[in-house]
Structure formats: structure tokens, C-alpha cells
Design a protein around this motif. Structure first.
Motif, PDB file in Angstrom:
ATOM      1  N   GLU A 170       0.834  -1.208   0.000  1.00  0.00           N
ATOM      2  CA  GLU A 170       0.000   0.000   0.000  1.00  0.00           C
ATOM      3  C   GLU A 170       0.869   1.259   0.000  1.00  0.00           C
ATOM      4  OE1 GLU A 170      -2.734   0.121   3.196  1.00  0.00           O
ATOM      5  OE2 GLU A 170      -3.686   1.978   2.548  1.00  0.00           O
ATOM      6  N   LYS A 171       1.955   1.237   0.805  1.00  0.00           N
ATOM      7  CA  LYS A 171       2.849   2.389   0.851  1.00  0.00           C
ATOM      8  C   LYS A 171       3.557   2.596  -0.493  1.00  0.00           C
ATOM      9  CE  LYS A 171       3.717   2.287   5.846  1.00  0.00           C
ATOM     10  NZ  LYS A 171       4.735   2.050   6.894  1.00  0.00           N
ATOM     11  N   ALA A 172       3.954   1.468  -1.145  1.00  0.00           N
ATOM     12  CA  ALA A 172       4.608   1.572  -2.445  1.00  0.00           C
ATOM     13  C   ALA A 172       3.674   2.187  -3.471  1.00  0.00           C
ATOM     14  CB  ALA A 172       5.079   0.195  -2.910  1.00  0.00           C
ATOM     15  N   ALA A 173       2.406   1.781  -3.449  1.00  0.00           N
ATOM     16  CA  ALA A 173       1.424   2.334  -4.395  1.00  0.00           C
ATOM     17  C   ALA A 173       1.223   3.823  -4.145  1.00  0.00           C
ATOM     18  CB  ALA A 173       0.099   1.592  -4.270  1.00  0.00           C
ATOM     19  N   GLU A 174       1.203   4.236  -2.874  1.00  0.00           N
ATOM     20  CA  GLU A 174       1.028   5.650  -2.544  1.00  0.00           C
ATOM     21  C   GLU A 174       2.228   6.476  -3.001  1.00  0.00           C
ATOM     22  OE1 GLU A 174      -1.759   5.077   1.458  1.00  0.00           O
ATOM     23  OE2 GLU A 174       0.326   5.703   1.635  1.00  0.00           O
ATOM     24  N   ARG A 175       3.461   5.912  -2.839  1.00  0.00           N
ATOM     25  CA  ARG A 175       4.657   6.641  -3.280  1.00  0.00           C
ATOM     26  C   ARG A 175       4.656   6.818  -4.800  1.00  0.00           C
ATOM     27  NH1 ARG A 175       7.267   3.366   0.635  1.00  0.00           N
ATOM     28  NH2 ARG A 175       7.955   1.932  -1.004  1.00  0.00           N
ATOM     29  N   GLU A 176       4.269   5.752  -5.518  1.00  0.00           N
ATOM     30  CA  GLU A 176       4.217   5.837  -6.978  1.00  0.00           C
ATOM     31  C   GLU A 176       3.196   6.871  -7.429  1.00  0.00           C
ATOM     32  OE1 GLU A 176       3.407   2.140  -8.817  1.00  0.00           O
ATOM     33  OE2 GLU A 176       3.421   2.942 -10.866  1.00  0.00           O
ATOM     34  N   ALA A 177       2.017   6.854  -6.806  1.00  0.00           N
ATOM     35  CA  ALA A 177       0.977   7.819  -7.177  1.00  0.00           C
ATOM     36  C   ALA A 177       1.433   9.243  -6.873  1.00  0.00           C
ATOM     37  CB  ALA A 177      -0.317   7.500  -6.428  1.00  0.00           C
ATOM     38  N   LYS A 178       2.119   9.441  -5.729  1.00  0.00           N
ATOM     39  CA  LYS A 178       2.609  10.785  -5.380  1.00  0.00           C
ATOM     40  C   LYS A 178       3.618  11.278  -6.413  1.00  0.00           C
ATOM     41  CE  LYS A 178       4.719  13.427  -1.599  1.00  0.00           C
ATOM     42  NZ  LYS A 178       5.750  14.012  -2.480  1.00  0.00           N
ATOM     43  N   GLY A 179       4.489  10.336  -6.884  1.00  0.00           N
ATOM     44  CA  GLY A 179       5.447  10.725  -7.904  1.00  0.00           C
ATOM     45  C   GLY A 179       4.774  11.173  -9.185  1.00  0.00           C
ATOM     46  N   GLU A 180       3.713  10.468  -9.586  1.00  0.00           N
ATOM     47  CA  GLU A 180       2.967  10.846 -10.788  1.00  0.00           C
ATOM     48  C   GLU A 180       2.314  12.223 -10.611  1.00  0.00           C
ATOM     49  OE1 GLU A 180       2.695   9.454 -13.634  1.00  0.00           O
ATOM     50  OE2 GLU A 180       3.725   7.554 -13.309  1.00  0.00           O
ATOM     51  N   LEU A 181       1.759  12.472  -9.412  1.00  0.00           N
ATOM     52  CA  LEU A 181       1.120  13.765  -9.156  1.00  0.00           C
ATOM     53  C   LEU A 181       2.146  14.898  -9.186  1.00  0.00           C
ATOM     54  CD1 LEU A 181      -1.411  12.813  -6.321  1.00  0.00           C
ATOM     55  CD2 LEU A 181      -1.950  13.526  -8.654  1.00  0.00           C
ATOM     56  N   ASP A 182       3.334  14.636  -8.612  1.00  0.00           N
ATOM     57  CA  ASP A 182       4.387  15.669  -8.634  1.00  0.00           C
ATOM     58  C   ASP A 182       4.813  15.984 -10.067  1.00  0.00           C
ATOM     59  OD1 ASP A 182       4.325  15.775  -5.899  1.00  0.00           O
ATOM     60  OD2 ASP A 182       6.046  14.451  -5.603  1.00  0.00           O
ATOM     61  N   GLU A 183       4.942  14.915 -10.880  1.00  0.00           N
ATOM     62  CA  GLU A 183       5.333  15.123 -12.276  1.00  0.00           C
ATOM     63  C   GLU A 183       4.261  15.896 -13.027  1.00  0.00           C
ATOM     64  OE1 GLU A 183       6.640  12.505 -16.226  1.00  0.00           O
ATOM     65  OE2 GLU A 183       6.184  11.517 -14.325  1.00  0.00           O
ATOM     66  N   ALA A 184       2.972  15.567 -12.735  1.00  0.00           N
ATOM     67  CA  ALA A 184       1.873  16.281 -13.393  1.00  0.00           C
ATOM     68  C   ALA A 184       1.888  17.757 -13.017  1.00  0.00           C
ATOM     69  CB  ALA A 184       0.536  15.640 -13.007  1.00  0.00           C
ATOM     70  N   ARG A 185       2.161  18.060 -11.716  1.00  0.00           N
ATOM     71  CA  ARG A 185       2.227  19.466 -11.294  1.00  0.00           C
ATOM     72  C   ARG A 185       3.385  20.201 -11.982  1.00  0.00           C
ATOM     73  NH1 ARG A 185       0.371  17.415  -6.173  1.00  0.00           N
ATOM     74  NH2 ARG A 185       2.501  16.972  -5.533  1.00  0.00           N
ATOM     75  N   ASP A 186       4.541  19.485 -12.141  1.00  0.00           N
ATOM     76  CA  ASP A 186       5.680  20.110 -12.810  1.00  0.00           C
ATOM     77  C   ASP A 186       5.342  20.437 -14.263  1.00  0.00           C
ATOM     78  OD1 ASP A 186       7.112  19.887 -10.494  1.00  0.00           O
ATOM     79  OD2 ASP A 186       8.173  18.055 -11.078  1.00  0.00           O
ATOM     80  N   ASN A 187       4.677  19.498 -14.938  1.00  0.00           N
ATOM     81  CA  ASN A 187       4.305  19.727 -16.337  1.00  0.00           C
ATOM     82  C   ASN A 187       3.294  20.858 -16.453  1.00  0.00           C
ATOM     83  OD1 ASN A 187       5.992  17.757 -17.313  1.00  0.00           O
ATOM     84  ND2 ASN A 187       4.456  16.153 -17.304  1.00  0.00           N
ATOM     85  N   GLN A 188       2.390  20.924 -15.473  1.00  0.00           N
ATOM     86  CA  GLN A 188       1.399  22.005 -15.505  1.00  0.00           C
ATOM     87  C   GLN A 188       2.085  23.356 -15.329  1.00  0.00           C
ATOM     88  OE1 GLN A 188      -1.596  21.738 -12.448  1.00  0.00           O
ATOM     89  NE2 GLN A 188      -3.102  22.787 -13.706  1.00  0.00           N
ATOM     90  N   LYS A 189       3.076  23.412 -14.437  1.00  0.00           N
ATOM     91  CA  LYS A 189       3.825  24.655 -14.239  1.00  0.00           C
ATOM     92  C   LYS A 189       4.582  25.044 -15.510  1.00  0.00           C
ATOM     93  CE  LYS A 189       7.186  26.896 -11.189  1.00  0.00           C
ATOM     94  NZ  LYS A 189       7.983  27.420 -12.325  1.00  0.00           N
ATOM     95  N   ALA A 190       5.172  24.026 -16.191  1.00  0.00           N
ATOM     96  CA  ALA A 190       5.883  24.304 -17.432  1.00  0.00           C
ATOM     97  C   ALA A 190       4.942  24.846 -18.490  1.00  0.00           C
ATOM     98  CB  ALA A 190       6.566  23.033 -17.942  1.00  0.00           C
TER      99      ALA A 190
END
Length: 215
Positions: A170-190
């Protein structure tokens, strides 16, 4: 004056294309194929016509349209990609949590089966021990009790391992999802930065046009 007169036929031919392009502005995305294609066609035509007619203003107008169109299209594309990645991250997070919950439930069911088996074995062992005791075999009863205790300990260990495995997944799935969200926020900022650059370029272009008109 002569340059303006020479350029007049081209401006008349160009006017319908510009009207169509302006009509696309309110109906199509900035990176839509028809809008991008038409903007590039008008910009390229302006640049070529300015070169042929020796009209620096028309050539500069074409270059500015091409640059502005490219910047707006890139910003829209980045913005769409960021939204897609954000949706994908949310889906992955939900799926990961559901998977972890399912695995936890399966582990608990397996644990319950193990405890039930251990309790059945314990009951049988006690019955055997009582039978053996009635036959004057106190030693066999003690051995059966030890066996039942050992089986219960094994079942408890299985439960602890199952809980740990489910929690780790469960923790691994949460870390992976958080990474995807961070990447999405970075792309949105770009995308936002690219849009701001395009808007600043358009403002600069308007200012230069105004300055040329005044001069």
C-alpha cells in the motif's frame, strides 16, 4: 508609398485567410491541427511575401505569427499532457489502494482459516489428551498442549507477515501515485510558464507594432 502599393494585392488576398484564422480562435484549442496549420501557412506566406516584395514589415509580421503560434501550441500541449498525467496518477492511486485493501482482506481470510485450523487441531489434541489421560497418560496430554501452542504461534506469525506485506504494498502504491502527481504538477507549471512567455511575446509584438506605427 510604393512598397505599400505593391503589397496591397497581397494584403487583399491574405485578408480572408486571416478572417478564417480569427474565427478558429474562439472555437478550437491553441494546438488544434487546423488552427496551427493555418497560422503557420499565414506566417510562412507573410515571411515569403515580405522577402519577395522587400517589405520588412510583412516579413516581420510573418515571423512573429510563426513564433507566437508555436509558443501557444506548445503551451496548450504541455497543459493537456499535465492534465492527462494528473488523471493517470489519481487512477493509479485509487487502483493501488483498492489492490492493497483486497490483499489485506485476502490475508485476513487466510489468517482466519489458519486460526480455525489451529483451533480445530487444538480441540482435537485436547480431546486426545483427555482420552489419553483417562488411560493414565498425563505425558501425552502435555505434549498435545505444546503442539497446539506451537500451531497457534505459527498462525500468529502468518498474520503478522501478511499485515506487513499488505502495508508495504500500500505504501509503495502511494509513493508511486505521489510521484505521478508531482510530475503532473511540474508539467502544468511548465505549461503555465510557456503560456506566459507566449503572452509576453505577443505583448512585445503589439508594442513594437504600435511603435512602428507612431514612427
Amino acid at each position: 508609398m510604393i512598397s505599400t502599393l505593391i503589397s496591397l494585392p497581397y494584403e487583399l488576398v491574405r485578408r480572408p485567410l486571416v478572417a478564417v484564422s480569427e474565427g478558429f480562435t474562439g472555437r478550437l484549442r491553441e494546438d488544434a491541427v487546423p488552427r496551427v496549420y493555418l497560422d503557420k501557412a499565414i506566417g510562412s506566406a507573410d515571411r515569403l511575401a515580405g522577402s519577395v516584395l522587400h517589405n520588412r514589415g510583412i516579413a516581420q509580421r510573418g515571423a512573429e505569427r510563426l513564433e507566437r503560434s508555436a509558443g501557444l501550441a506548445e503551451a496548450a500541449t504541455l497543459e493537456r499532457e499535465a492534465a492527462e498525467k494528473r488523471d493517470k496518477a489519481r487512477t493509479a492511486q485509487t487502483a493501488g489502494k483498492q489492490k492493497a485493501d483486497s490483499q489485506r482482506e485476502a490475508a485476513q481470510e487466510k489468517l482466519a482459516d489458519g486460526l480455525g485450523e489451529a483451533e480445530a487441531v487444538e480441540a482435537q489434541a485436547k480431546r486426545d489428551a483427555r482420552t489419553a489421560a483417562r488411560k493414565a497418560s498425563a505425558e501425552k496430554k502435555a505434549a498435545a498442549d505444546r503442539e497446539a501452542t506451537a500451531k497457534r504461534s505459527v498462525a500468529d506469525q502468518r498474520r503478522a507477515r501478511a499485515d506487513q506485506a499488505a502495508s508495504a504494498k500500500e505504501k509503495a502504491a502511494e509513493r508511486e501515485a505521489k510521484g505521478e502527481l508531482d510530475e503532473a504538477r511540474d508539467n502544468q507549471k511548465a505549461a503555465a510558464d510557456a503560456r506566459q512567455d507566449a503572452e509576453r511575446l505577443e505583448e512585445l509584438t503589439d508594442a513594437m507594432k504600435a511603435e512602428r506605427k507612431q514612427s
